[in-house]
Write a protein that holds these residues in place. Sequence first.
Motif, mmCIF file in Angstrom:
data_model
loop_
_atom_site.group_PDB
_atom_site.id
_atom_site.type_symbol
_atom_site.label_atom_id
_atom_site.label_comp_id
_atom_site.label_asym_id
_atom_site.label_seq_id
_atom_site.Cartn_x
_atom_site.Cartn_y
_atom_site.Cartn_z
ATOM 1 N N GLY A 14 -30.605 25.153 -37.852
ATOM 2 C CA GLY A 14 -31.918 24.149 -37.973
ATOM 3 C C GLY A 14 -31.340 23.060 -37.234
ATOM 4 O O GLY A 14 -32.313 21.987 -37.170
ATOM 5 N N GLY A 15 -30.216 22.640 -36.963
ATOM 6 C CA GLY A 15 -29.799 21.566 -36.456
ATOM 7 C C GLY A 15 -29.970 21.470 -35.040
ATOM 8 O O GLY A 15 -30.604 22.314 -34.369
ATOM 9 N N SER A 16 -29.439 20.160 -34.360
ATOM 10 C CA SER A 16 -29.706 20.070 -32.918
ATOM 11 C C SER A 16 -28.293 19.598 -32.377
ATOM 12 O O SER A 16 -27.302 18.842 -32.940
ATOM 13 C CB SER A 16 -30.728 18.699 -32.695
ATOM 14 O OG SER A 16 -31.989 19.218 -33.405
ATOM 15 N N LEU A 17 -28.288 19.733 -31.006
ATOM 16 C CA LEU A 17 -27.027 19.334 -30.091
ATOM 17 C C LEU A 17 -27.704 19.047 -28.633
ATOM 18 O O LEU A 17 -28.818 19.584 -28.443
ATOM 19 C CB LEU A 17 -26.106 20.261 -30.114
ATOM 20 C CG LEU A 17 -25.219 20.532 -31.271
ATOM 21 C CD1 LEU A 17 -24.087 21.898 -30.839
ATOM 22 C CD2 LEU A 17 -24.383 19.201 -31.382
ATOM 23 N N ARG A 18 -27.140 18.138 -28.249
ATOM 24 C CA ARG A 18 -27.372 17.802 -26.847
ATOM 25 C C ARG A 18 -26.233 17.995 -25.972
ATOM 26 O O ARG A 18 -25.240 17.382 -26.099
ATOM 27 C CB ARG A 18 -27.846 16.516 -26.542
ATOM 28 C CG ARG A 18 -28.565 16.197 -25.375
ATOM 29 C CD ARG A 18 -29.212 14.943 -25.061
ATOM 30 N NE ARG A 18 -28.355 13.722 -24.682
ATOM 31 C CZ ARG A 18 -28.333 12.661 -23.996
ATOM 32 N NH1 ARG A 18 -29.649 12.469 -23.551
ATOM 33 N NH2 ARG A 18 -27.567 11.738 -23.809
ATOM 34 N N LEU A 19 -26.175 18.791 -25.083
ATOM 35 C CA LEU A 19 -25.236 19.031 -23.836
ATOM 36 C C LEU A 19 -25.276 18.026 -22.767
ATOM 37 O O LEU A 19 -26.656 17.835 -22.461
ATOM 38 C CB LEU A 19 -25.041 20.412 -23.769
ATOM 39 C CG LEU A 19 -25.244 21.760 -24.800
ATOM 40 C CD1 LEU A 19 -24.942 23.129 -24.138
ATOM 41 C CD2 LEU A 19 -23.835 21.369 -25.595
ATOM 42 N N SER A 20 -24.396 17.862 -22.043
ATOM 43 C CA SER A 20 -24.414 16.895 -20.889
ATOM 44 C C SER A 20 -23.504 17.753 -19.818
ATOM 45 O O SER A 20 -22.552 18.243 -20.360
ATOM 46 C CB SER A 20 -23.940 15.480 -21.224
ATOM 47 O OG SER A 20 -24.618 14.882 -22.161
ATOM 48 N N CYS A 21 -23.908 17.566 -18.545
ATOM 49 C CA CYS A 21 -23.325 18.019 -17.483
ATOM 50 C C CYS A 21 -23.257 17.123 -16.414
ATOM 51 O O CYS A 21 -24.217 16.644 -15.751
ATOM 52 C CB CYS A 21 -23.827 19.303 -17.070
ATOM 53 S SG CYS A 21 -22.915 20.117 -15.645
ATOM 54 N N ALA A 22 -21.995 16.409 -16.100
ATOM 55 C CA ALA A 22 -21.815 15.441 -14.995
ATOM 56 C C ALA A 22 -21.397 16.001 -13.841
ATOM 57 O O ALA A 22 -20.511 17.076 -13.742
ATOM 58 C CB ALA A 22 -20.844 14.205 -15.595
ATOM 59 N N ILE A 23 -22.325 15.640 -12.839
ATOM 60 C CA ILE A 23 -22.019 16.231 -11.559
ATOM 61 C C ILE A 23 -21.373 15.259 -10.505
ATOM 62 O O ILE A 23 -21.733 13.980 -10.346
ATOM 63 C CB ILE A 23 -23.488 16.648 -10.943
ATOM 64 C CG1 ILE A 23 -24.200 17.376 -12.104
ATOM 65 C CG2 ILE A 23 -23.200 17.428 -9.616
ATOM 66 C CD1 ILE A 23 -25.620 17.752 -11.826
ATOM 67 N N SER A 24 -20.332 15.706 -9.669
ATOM 68 C CA SER A 24 -19.978 14.730 -8.781
ATOM 69 C C SER A 24 -19.394 15.545 -7.328
ATOM 70 O O SER A 24 -19.534 16.887 -7.437
ATOM 71 C CB SER A 24 -18.530 14.198 -9.193
ATOM 72 O OG SER A 24 -17.540 15.233 -9.497
ATOM 73 N N GLY A 25 -19.516 14.828 -6.555
ATOM 74 C CA GLY A 25 -19.548 15.650 -5.093
ATOM 75 C C GLY A 25 -20.546 14.720 -4.044
ATOM 76 O O GLY A 25 -21.670 14.624 -4.446
#
Length: 120
Positions: A14-25
């Motif tokens: 029932g909870g929440s999470l936020r994933l991040s994906c940092a992109i370089s190039g």
Amino acid sequence: VQLQASGGGLVQAGGSLRLSCAISGRTFSENTMAMAWFRQAPGKERDVVAVINWSGGGTYYAASVRGRFAISRDNAKNTIYLQMNSLKPEDTAVYYCAAQSVASGRYESWGQGTQVTVSS
């Protein structure tokens, strides 16, 4: 293209999470068709969760997460996100971000994965 995923953790159902994906190039923008989040649970294949077109912003969601998860992008920060709400124990998996190549149409660049564990 290098991808760095983060934001996983342990959360109750029932909870929440936020994933991040940092992109370089340096050539990322012109070489990338879309960005996606995949997940792989123990003993199962890696499956696509959500996709976002890098230029137009169109999205796709797997049926199992539609209405609960939201993929978004911040072009200025070269970052994509996966907001996960109403998490279920079956969402437990290692989550990977990936970049789809314009040239090949394949997901050729992958982040290292971040563990998401949902307890019941």
